[in-house]
Structure formats: C-alpha cells, structure tokens
Design a protein around this motif. Structure first.
Motif, PDB file in Angstrom:
ATOM      1  N   GLU A  24       0.864  -1.176   0.000  1.00 14.24           N
ATOM      2  CA  GLU A  24       0.000   0.000   0.000  1.00 14.24           C
ATOM      3  C   GLU A  24       0.897   1.220   0.000  1.00 14.24           C
ATOM      4  O   GLU A  24       1.927   1.234   0.664  1.00 14.24           O
ATOM      5  CB  GLU A  24      -0.852   0.060   1.261  1.00 14.24           C
ATOM      6  N   PHE A  25       0.473   2.255  -0.693  1.00 12.17           N
ATOM      7  CA  PHE A  25       1.247   3.488  -0.750  1.00 12.17           C
ATOM      8  C   PHE A  25       0.583   4.517   0.159  1.00 12.17           C
ATOM      9  O   PHE A  25      -0.422   5.107  -0.184  1.00 12.17           O
ATOM     10  CB  PHE A  25       1.322   4.001  -2.190  1.00 12.17           C
ATOM     11  N   SER A  26       1.181   4.724   1.327  1.00 16.57           N
ATOM     12  CA  SER A  26       0.662   5.678   2.292  1.00 16.57           C
ATOM     13  C   SER A  26       1.146   7.099   1.973  1.00 16.57           C
ATOM     14  O   SER A  26       0.439   8.066   2.198  1.00 16.57           O
ATOM     15  CB  SER A  26       1.101   5.259   3.696  1.00 16.57           C
ATOM     16  N   ALA A  27       2.357   7.201   1.474  1.00 12.63           N
ATOM     17  CA  ALA A  27       2.926   8.472   1.010  1.00 12.63           C
ATOM     18  C   ALA A  27       3.889   8.139  -0.120  1.00 12.63           C
ATOM     19  O   ALA A  27       4.583   7.131  -0.070  1.00 12.63           O
ATOM     20  CB  ALA A  27       3.656   9.185   2.139  1.00 12.63           C
ATOM     21  N   SER A  28       3.911   8.967  -1.133  1.00 15.04           N
ATOM     22  CA  SER A  28       4.767   8.663  -2.279  1.00 15.04           C
ATOM     23  C   SER A  28       5.802   9.755  -2.501  1.00 15.04           C
ATOM     24  O   SER A  28       5.639  10.893  -2.071  1.00 15.04           O
ATOM     25  CB  SER A  28       3.932   8.449  -3.543  1.00 15.04           C
ATOM     26  N   GLY A  29       6.853   9.361  -3.188  1.00 14.49           N
ATOM     27  CA  GLY A  29       7.940  10.268  -3.507  1.00 14.49           C
ATOM     28  C   GLY A  29       8.199  10.273  -4.995  1.00 14.49           C
ATOM     29  O   GLY A  29       7.400   9.763  -5.781  1.00 14.49           O
ATOM     30  N   GLU A  62      10.696  10.320   0.904  1.00 14.13           N
ATOM     31  CA  GLU A  62       9.287  10.735   0.992  1.00 14.13           C
ATOM     32  C   GLU A  62       8.329   9.546   1.007  1.00 14.13           C
ATOM     33  O   GLU A  62       7.147   9.710   1.250  1.00 14.13           O
ATOM     34  CB  GLU A  62       8.948  11.641  -0.196  1.00 14.13           C
ATOM     35  N   TRP A  63       8.840   8.356   0.749  1.00 15.84           N
ATOM     36  CA  TRP A  63       8.002   7.170   0.638  1.00 15.84           C
ATOM     37  C   TRP A  63       7.601   6.625   2.002  1.00 15.84           C
ATOM     38  O   TRP A  63       8.388   6.608   2.941  1.00 15.84           O
ATOM     39  CB  TRP A  63       8.729   6.055  -0.118  1.00 15.84           C
ATOM     40  N   ARG A  64       6.364   6.153   2.068  1.00 16.09           N
ATOM     41  CA  ARG A  64       5.874   5.379   3.217  1.00 16.09           C
ATOM     42  C   ARG A  64       5.022   4.264   2.633  1.00 16.09           C
ATOM     43  O   ARG A  64       3.927   4.500   2.115  1.00 16.09           O
ATOM     44  CB  ARG A  64       5.044   6.247   4.158  1.00 16.09           C
ATOM     45  N   LEU A  65       5.565   3.054   2.679  1.00 19.47           N
ATOM     46  CA  LEU A  65       4.915   1.891   2.078  1.00 19.47           C
ATOM     47  C   LEU A  65       4.540   0.907   3.172  1.00 19.47           C
ATOM     48  O   LEU A  65       5.287   0.701   4.123  1.00 19.47           O
ATOM     49  CB  LEU A  65       5.858   1.209   1.083  1.00 19.47           C
ATOM     50  N   ILE A  66       3.386   0.297   3.020  1.00 15.96           N
ATOM     51  CA  ILE A  66       2.924  -0.703   3.980  1.00 15.96           C
ATOM     52  C   ILE A  66       2.897  -2.047   3.267  1.00 15.96           C
ATOM     53  O   ILE A  66       2.125  -2.249   2.322  1.00 15.96           O
ATOM     54  CB  ILE A  66       1.533  -0.350   4.524  1.00 15.96           C
ATOM     55  N   PHE A  67       3.770  -2.946   3.707  1.00 14.77           N
ATOM     56  CA  PHE A  67       3.865  -4.282   3.125  1.00 14.77           C
ATOM     57  C   PHE A  67       3.133  -5.266   4.018  1.00 14.77           C
ATOM     58  O   PHE A  67       3.308  -5.255   5.242  1.00 14.77           O
ATOM     59  CB  PHE A  67       5.318  -4.720   2.999  1.00 14.77           C
ATOM     60  N   THR A  68       2.323  -6.139   3.417  1.00 15.45           N
ATOM     61  CA  THR A  68       1.633  -7.175   4.154  1.00 15.45           C
ATOM     62  C   THR A  68       2.019  -8.530   3.569  1.00 15.45           C
ATOM     63  O   THR A  68       1.969  -8.729   2.354  1.00 15.45           O
ATOM     64  CB  THR A  68       0.101  -6.998   4.072  1.00 15.45           C
ATOM     65  N   PHE A  69       2.440  -9.435   4.454  1.00 13.83           N
ATOM     66  CA  PHE A  69       2.842 -10.780   4.064  1.00 13.83           C
ATOM     67  C   PHE A  69       1.654 -11.712   4.278  1.00 13.83           C
ATOM     68  O   PHE A  69       1.166 -11.866   5.403  1.00 13.83           O
ATOM     69  CB  PHE A  69       4.001 -11.262   4.958  1.00 13.83           C
TER      70      PHE A  69
END
Length: 75
Positions: A24-29, A62-69
C-alpha cells in the motif's frame, strides 16, 4: 513506467518463499526507494524467527509503504 509501477515490479521479483506480499502506498515520492529488497528479506527472517506481525511499514525519503505478508499455504 512510473516509479509506482517500478515498485510493484520490484516487489513481484523478490523471492520470498511461502508468502504473497502486497504493498500500500501511504505516502509517495519521486525517486525509486533503494532498500525495499533488504527490508523485505529482514522482515521475512523476523517472521521465520517467530514474529507474529505480518504488516510492516517501510519509510525511505518521501516514501511510506505498507507491506503485508500473506501465507500461501493457508486460507
């Protein structure tokens, strides 16, 4: 190809046995994050050592990514 597309491709190419990984892209750069693979490998190893969490937040620039396994061996 956009940076977001490049991130999707990068995650799809990383070999993490027995897990499907979503992002998921919470914040992008604007620049491609460089340490996604190392981050995912580190979290995979934590899961193998017994970590109960399956959702991890990655921050770089600037990125904030949420990874789910998601395990592929059960529903």
């Amino acid at each position: 190809m956009t940076v977001i597309d490049q991130i999707f491709h990068k995650v799809a190419e990383i070999a993490i046995p027995h897990f499907f990984i979503t992002v998921e892209f919470s914040a992008s750069g604007t620049e491609m994050p460089e340490h996604i693979e190392a981050f995912l490998q580190e979290k995979y190893e934590a899961i193998l050592r017994g970590a109960s969490g399956r959702k991890f937040i990655y921050k770089e620039g600037e990125w904030r990514l949420i990874f789910t396994f998601f395990p592929t061996d059960r529903v």
